[in-house]
Design a protein around this motif. Structure first.
Motif, PDB file in Angstrom:
ATOM      1  N   ASN A  33      -0.573  -1.046  -4.166  1.00 21.59           N
ATOM      2  CA  ASN A  33      -0.277  -0.823  -2.758  1.00 21.59           C
ATOM      3  C   ASN A  33      -0.921   0.475  -2.269  1.00 21.59           C
ATOM      4  OD1 ASN A  33       1.592  -3.078  -2.031  1.00 21.59           O
ATOM      5  ND2 ASN A  33       2.763  -2.209  -3.722  1.00 21.59           N
ATOM      6  N   ASP A  34      -0.782   1.517  -3.060  1.00 19.54           N
ATOM      7  CA  ASP A  34      -1.401   2.809  -2.739  1.00 19.54           C
ATOM      8  C   ASP A  34      -2.144   3.329  -3.966  1.00 19.54           C
ATOM      9  OD1 ASP A  34      -2.170   5.174  -1.642  1.00 19.54           O
ATOM     10  OD2 ASP A  34      -0.200   6.125  -1.766  1.00 19.54           O
ATOM     11  N   HIS A 107      -6.779   3.286  -6.767  1.00 23.60           N
ATOM     12  CA  HIS A 107      -6.369   3.756  -5.446  1.00 23.60           C
ATOM     13  C   HIS A 107      -6.820   2.747  -4.400  1.00 23.60           C
ATOM     14  CE1 HIS A 107      -7.132   6.460  -1.763  1.00 23.60           C
ATOM     15  NE2 HIS A 107      -5.861   6.101  -1.792  1.00 23.60           N
ATOM     16  N   ASN A 108      -5.855   2.221  -3.660  1.00 30.17           N
ATOM     17  CA  ASN A 108      -6.134   1.272  -2.585  1.00 30.17           C
ATOM     18  C   ASN A 108      -5.955   1.999  -1.252  1.00 30.17           C
ATOM     19  OD1 ASN A 108      -6.450  -0.902  -0.903  1.00 30.17           O
ATOM     20  ND2 ASN A 108      -4.482  -1.849  -1.406  1.00 30.17           N
ATOM     21  N   SER A 111      -3.997  -0.970   3.728  1.00 32.03           N
ATOM     22  CA  SER A 111      -2.592  -1.387   3.723  1.00 32.03           C
ATOM     23  C   SER A 111      -2.377  -2.729   3.032  1.00 32.03           C
ATOM     24  CB  SER A 111      -2.078  -1.471   5.171  1.00 32.03           C
ATOM     25  OG  SER A 111      -2.862  -2.392   5.933  1.00 32.03           O
TER      26      SER A 111
END
Length: 214
Positions: A33-34, A107-108, A111
């Protein structure tokens, strides 16, 4: 009798060598997600750490492809060993500068959650201090090490291709759904425009008839 003892010693040494060399490939699926990190402990300095990762659901609804994620490898000392930016999948390989816990982080920056297929293997070839002393062990050590690393390379490549295939299937399925939704939306839009045209024409003729009567 001496030949039998030497054979037994050789067999035990080969089994010991194999136990040193057998290092399974770690495979897992991570939803990013993050920032999500995976940890792998490297026992020996100079070991070869190799692997690959593929973003399986690498798409978003309104686009055929997601911009990608960032991948970073950090050593036990906190130094960046390797980094890759904005990719949907890649392979990596490096020599461990020291033993200890290594951190592999995804790391995305967007969103949309991403599912990542991650495979890693730590290859270790023992030196002469790890093995029993025997003149027959040197060629056996070389052959087993070569076969082991070749097998691990093939296995890693198979897992990488399998994950890429899963991503392509997911992309094709997502594209098919988008085409269906776009088609339905187009039909609904045409139906709405046609209804508005009919209402407009009816009102236009209704006003013309009323004007003529007057």
């Amino acid at each position: 009798m001496e030949t039998g003892c030497r054979f037994t010693k050789l067999l035990v040494s080969v089994l010991l060598l194999w136990s040193y060399l057998v290092t399974p490939i770690s495979s897992l699926s991570v939803t990013v997600n993050d920032v999500e990190c995976v940890y792998e402990y490297v026992l020996y300095e100079g070991d070869t750490v190799s692997g690959n990762y593929v973003v399986v659901d690498h798409d978003i609804f309104w686009s055929s492809d997601h911009p990608g994620i960032d991948f970073t490898v950090t050593s036990p000392a906190g130094n960046t060993v390797q980094t890759q930016k904005g990719t949907s999948g890649d392979k990596f390989e490096f020599k461990a500068p020291r033993s200890g816990m290594y951190k592999f982080c995804f790391h995305n920056p967007y969103s949309t959650p991403e599912t990542v297929s991650f495979n890693i293997h730590v290859g270790h070839i023992p030196n002469e201090h790890d093995l029993a002393k025997d003149e027959h062990l040197d060629p056996i050590n070389v052959k087993i090490a070569e076969l082991r690393e070749a097998l691990e390379t093939v296995t890693l490549e198979q897992k990488y291709l399998k994950a890429r295939d899963a991503r392509h299937r997911h992309t094709n399925e997502s594209t098919r759904k988008r085409v269906i939704y776009y088609t339905i939306g187009e039909y609904l839009l045409l139906a709405g425009v046609s209804a508005l045209q009919v209402i407009y024409i009816r009102r236009l003729f209704s006003k013309s008839v009323a004007y003529n009567r007057v």
